[in-house]
Structure formats: structure tokens, C-alpha cells
Design a protein around this motif. Sequence first.
Motif, PDB file in Angstrom:
ATOM      1  N   GLN A   1       5.689 -11.550   8.762  1.00  0.00           N
ATOM      2  CA  GLN A   1       5.891 -10.246   8.137  1.00  0.00           C
ATOM      3  C   GLN A   1       5.068 -10.093   6.860  1.00  0.00           C
ATOM      4  N   VAL A   2       5.003 -11.138   6.055  1.00  0.00           N
ATOM      5  CA  VAL A   2       4.231 -11.082   4.806  1.00  0.00           C
ATOM      6  C   VAL A   2       2.751 -10.865   5.120  1.00  0.00           C
ATOM      7  N   VAL A   3       2.229 -11.629   6.075  1.00  0.00           N
ATOM      8  CA  VAL A   3       0.818 -11.489   6.451  1.00  0.00           C
ATOM      9  C   VAL A   3       0.556 -10.097   7.014  1.00  0.00           C
ATOM     10  N   GLU A   4       1.450  -9.620   7.866  1.00  0.00           N
ATOM     11  CA  GLU A   4       1.309  -8.289   8.457  1.00  0.00           C
ATOM     12  C   GLU A   4       1.321  -7.194   7.373  1.00  0.00           C
ATOM     13  N   ASP A   5       2.264  -7.279   6.446  1.00  0.00           N
ATOM     14  CA  ASP A   5       2.364  -6.284   5.373  1.00  0.00           C
ATOM     15  C   ASP A   5       1.102  -6.253   4.522  1.00  0.00           C
ATOM     16  N   LEU A   6       0.625  -7.432   4.120  1.00  0.00           N
ATOM     17  CA  LEU A   6      -0.547  -7.474   3.248  1.00  0.00           C
ATOM     18  C   LEU A   6      -1.823  -7.080   3.992  1.00  0.00           C
ATOM     19  N   THR A   7      -1.896  -7.403   5.269  1.00  0.00           N
ATOM     20  CA  THR A   7      -3.051  -6.982   6.074  1.00  0.00           C
ATOM     21  C   THR A   7      -3.065  -5.459   6.208  1.00  0.00           C
ATOM     22  N   THR A   8      -1.915  -4.875   6.464  1.00  0.00           N
ATOM     23  CA  THR A   8      -1.800  -3.413   6.567  1.00  0.00           C
ATOM     24  C   THR A   8      -2.187  -2.751   5.251  1.00  0.00           C
ATOM     25  N   LEU A   9      -1.705  -3.300   4.148  1.00  0.00           N
ATOM     26  CA  LEU A   9      -2.039  -2.752   2.831  1.00  0.00           C
ATOM     27  C   LEU A   9      -3.543  -2.811   2.589  1.00  0.00           C
ATOM     28  N   GLU A  10      -4.153  -3.937   2.889  1.00  0.00           N
ATOM     29  CA  GLU A  10      -5.603  -4.091   2.685  1.00  0.00           C
ATOM     30  C   GLU A  10      -6.377  -3.106   3.562  1.00  0.00           C
ATOM     31  N   GLU A  11      -5.975  -2.968   4.808  1.00  0.00           N
ATOM     32  CA  GLU A  11      -6.653  -2.032   5.707  1.00  0.00           C
ATOM     33  C   GLU A  11      -6.532  -0.595   5.201  1.00  0.00           C
ATOM     34  N   THR A  12      -5.359  -0.229   4.701  1.00  0.00           N
ATOM     35  CA  THR A  12      -5.147   1.106   4.152  1.00  0.00           C
ATOM     36  C   THR A  12      -6.000   1.309   2.909  1.00  0.00           C
ATOM     37  N   LEU A  13      -6.051   0.309   2.064  1.00  0.00           N
ATOM     38  CA  LEU A  13      -6.779   0.393   0.802  1.00  0.00           C
ATOM     39  C   LEU A  13      -8.273   0.619   1.009  1.00  0.00           C
ATOM     40  N   VAL A  14      -8.868  -0.044   1.985  1.00  0.00           N
ATOM     41  CA  VAL A  14     -10.326   0.029   2.158  1.00  0.00           C
ATOM     42  C   VAL A  14     -10.763   0.978   3.282  1.00  0.00           C
ATOM     43  N   LYS A  15      -9.787   1.695   3.876  1.00  0.00           N
ATOM     44  CA  LYS A  15     -10.091   2.610   4.975  1.00  0.00           C
ATOM     45  C   LYS A  15     -11.185   3.607   4.569  1.00  0.00           C
ATOM     46  N   ASP A  16     -12.156   3.788   5.444  1.00  0.00           N
ATOM     47  CA  ASP A  16     -13.251   4.753   5.272  1.00  0.00           C
ATOM     48  C   ASP A  16     -14.182   4.440   4.102  1.00  0.00           C
ATOM     49  N   ILE A  17     -14.166   3.213   3.606  1.00  0.00           N
ATOM     50  CA  ILE A  17     -15.099   2.806   2.556  1.00  0.00           C
ATOM     51  C   ILE A  17     -16.149   1.904   3.199  1.00  0.00           C
ATOM     52  N   PRO A  18     -17.410   2.306   3.130  1.00  0.00           N
ATOM     53  CA  PRO A  18     -18.465   1.486   3.741  1.00  0.00           C
ATOM     54  C   PRO A  18     -18.519   0.081   3.124  1.00  0.00           C
ATOM     55  N   GLU A  19     -18.883  -0.900   3.937  1.00  0.00           N
ATOM     56  CA  GLU A  19     -18.957  -2.297   3.491  1.00  0.00           C
ATOM     57  C   GLU A  19     -19.858  -2.448   2.263  1.00  0.00           C
ATOM     58  N   ALA A  20     -20.973  -1.747   2.243  1.00  0.00           N
ATOM     59  CA  ALA A  20     -21.890  -1.845   1.094  1.00  0.00           C
ATOM     60  C   ALA A  20     -21.198  -1.384  -0.188  1.00  0.00           C
ATOM     61  N   ASP A  21     -20.412  -0.322  -0.104  1.00  0.00           N
ATOM     62  CA  ASP A  21     -19.675   0.166  -1.275  1.00  0.00           C
ATOM     63  C   ASP A  21     -18.622  -0.848  -1.726  1.00  0.00           C
ATOM     64  N   LEU A  22     -17.973  -1.487  -0.766  1.00  0.00           N
ATOM     65  CA  LEU A  22     -16.984  -2.512  -1.114  1.00  0.00           C
ATOM     66  C   LEU A  22     -17.635  -3.686  -1.832  1.00  0.00           C
ATOM     67  N   GLN A  23     -18.815  -4.076  -1.378  1.00  0.00           N
ATOM     68  CA  GLN A  23     -19.517  -5.180  -2.037  1.00  0.00           C
ATOM     69  C   GLN A  23     -19.871  -4.819  -3.479  1.00  0.00           C
ATOM     70  N   VAL A  24     -20.294  -3.572  -3.702  1.00  0.00           N
ATOM     71  CA  VAL A  24     -20.567  -3.113  -5.076  1.00  0.00           C
ATOM     72  C   VAL A  24     -19.277  -3.143  -5.886  1.00  0.00           C
ATOM     73  N   PHE A  25     -18.204  -2.649  -5.301  1.00  0.00           N
ATOM     74  CA  PHE A  25     -16.902  -2.648  -5.979  1.00  0.00           C
ATOM     75  C   PHE A  25     -16.521  -4.064  -6.414  1.00  0.00           C
ATOM     76  N   PHE A  26     -16.642  -5.039  -5.507  1.00  0.00           N
ATOM     77  CA  PHE A  26     -16.278  -6.417  -5.828  1.00  0.00           C
ATOM     78  C   PHE A  26     -17.152  -6.974  -6.957  1.00  0.00           C
ATOM     79  N   ARG A  27     -18.455  -6.677  -6.914  1.00  0.00           N
ATOM     80  CA  ARG A  27     -19.344  -7.150  -7.989  1.00  0.00           C
ATOM     81  C   ARG A  27     -18.953  -6.530  -9.331  1.00  0.00           C
ATOM     82  N   VAL A  28     -18.639  -5.229  -9.324  1.00  0.00           N
ATOM     83  CA  VAL A  28     -18.263  -4.538 -10.558  1.00  0.00           C
ATOM     84  C   VAL A  28     -16.943  -5.093 -11.101  1.00  0.00           C
ATOM     85  N   ILE A  29     -15.957  -5.265 -10.234  1.00  0.00           N
ATOM     86  CA  ILE A  29     -14.661  -5.800 -10.673  1.00  0.00           C
ATOM     87  C   ILE A  29     -14.825  -7.212 -11.234  1.00  0.00           C
ATOM     88  N   GLU A  30     -15.620  -8.048 -10.567  1.00  0.00           N
ATOM     89  CA  GLU A  30     -15.866  -9.411 -11.065  1.00  0.00           C
ATOM     90  C   GLU A  30     -16.496  -9.363 -12.459  1.00  0.00           C
TER      91      GLU A  30
END
Length: 142
Positions: free
Chosen positions: A105-134
Motif C-alpha cells: 500500500q505504501v509503495v502504491e500510494d507513493l507511486t500514484t502520488l509521483e505519477e500525479t505530480l509529474v503527469k503531462d510534464i516532458p522528461e526534459a523539463d523534469l530533468q531541468v527541474f531536478f537540476r534547478v532543485i539540486e
Amino acid sequence: MISLTQSAARYVSKLSNKLRRKLDAFSSRKEFSGSQGRTLHFLLAQTEDIFQKDIEEEYSIRPSTATELLKQMEKNGLIVRESVAYDNRLKKIVVTEKALSYKRQVVEDLTTLEETLVKDIPEADLQVFFRVIEKMMDNLSE
């Protein structure tokens, strides 16, 4: 000049609050908080011994905060802390059978949350986001 309506700190804070509320909503039907669920997920994913300092580093929390979190998890029967043979001062964190029963249940909940959070965001944009946050985290560590 920094805009008060488009401040990075303000947006990070808003996102953090929304994430915390979502995590707490997942956990409201269980016997532990969202923070405990997130920590449980981290613990369940490990293959090496885990100690309080690892929790502190993973979530960038103070030792006192980690101590309280782990005390509650121990009280809820999710973990036990055991001495290690090579250093009696260290206590490794071990998940209990009760915690293991929540794994799916914990894995399922967190996987669902992550999928919802990044929905419709291109991979390239996510990589920029991660670099900026770091970089922001590095800036605050200086």
C-alpha cells in the motif's frame, strides 16, 4: 528585483504543503502519518543497514525531528532499533512484520502520488527541474 508573486521560495513552500497534505490523506486510513509512510517507503527500499543519520540526510531534517519521527514509528510498531555489534552507540533501524504488511500500500500510494505530480510534464523539463532543485538545495547548504 525578486517578485513577491513569483518567488521561488514561495512556490517551493506551496508545493511542499500540497505534497504533505496528499501524503497525510494517503495515511489517514492507516495507523501512521504521511511522514512515517514516506520514511517507511525509504526503509523498505533499502538493502543495507539504515541508521537515524541516513533518515536525516534523506529528508534534510534535524536530528531532533528524526528522533521524534522514529520514536513515533517505534511506538506504532513499525520499526525497532537494534544495536550493531561493531559499535554499541549505533542503533540500526529495522522494519517490523507490521511495517512489511503495509509495503504494498505504501509503495502504491507513493507511486500514484509521483505519477500525479509529474503527469503531462516532458522528461526534459523534469530533468531541468531536478537540476534547478539540486542547485537551490546546494545554495542553501552554503
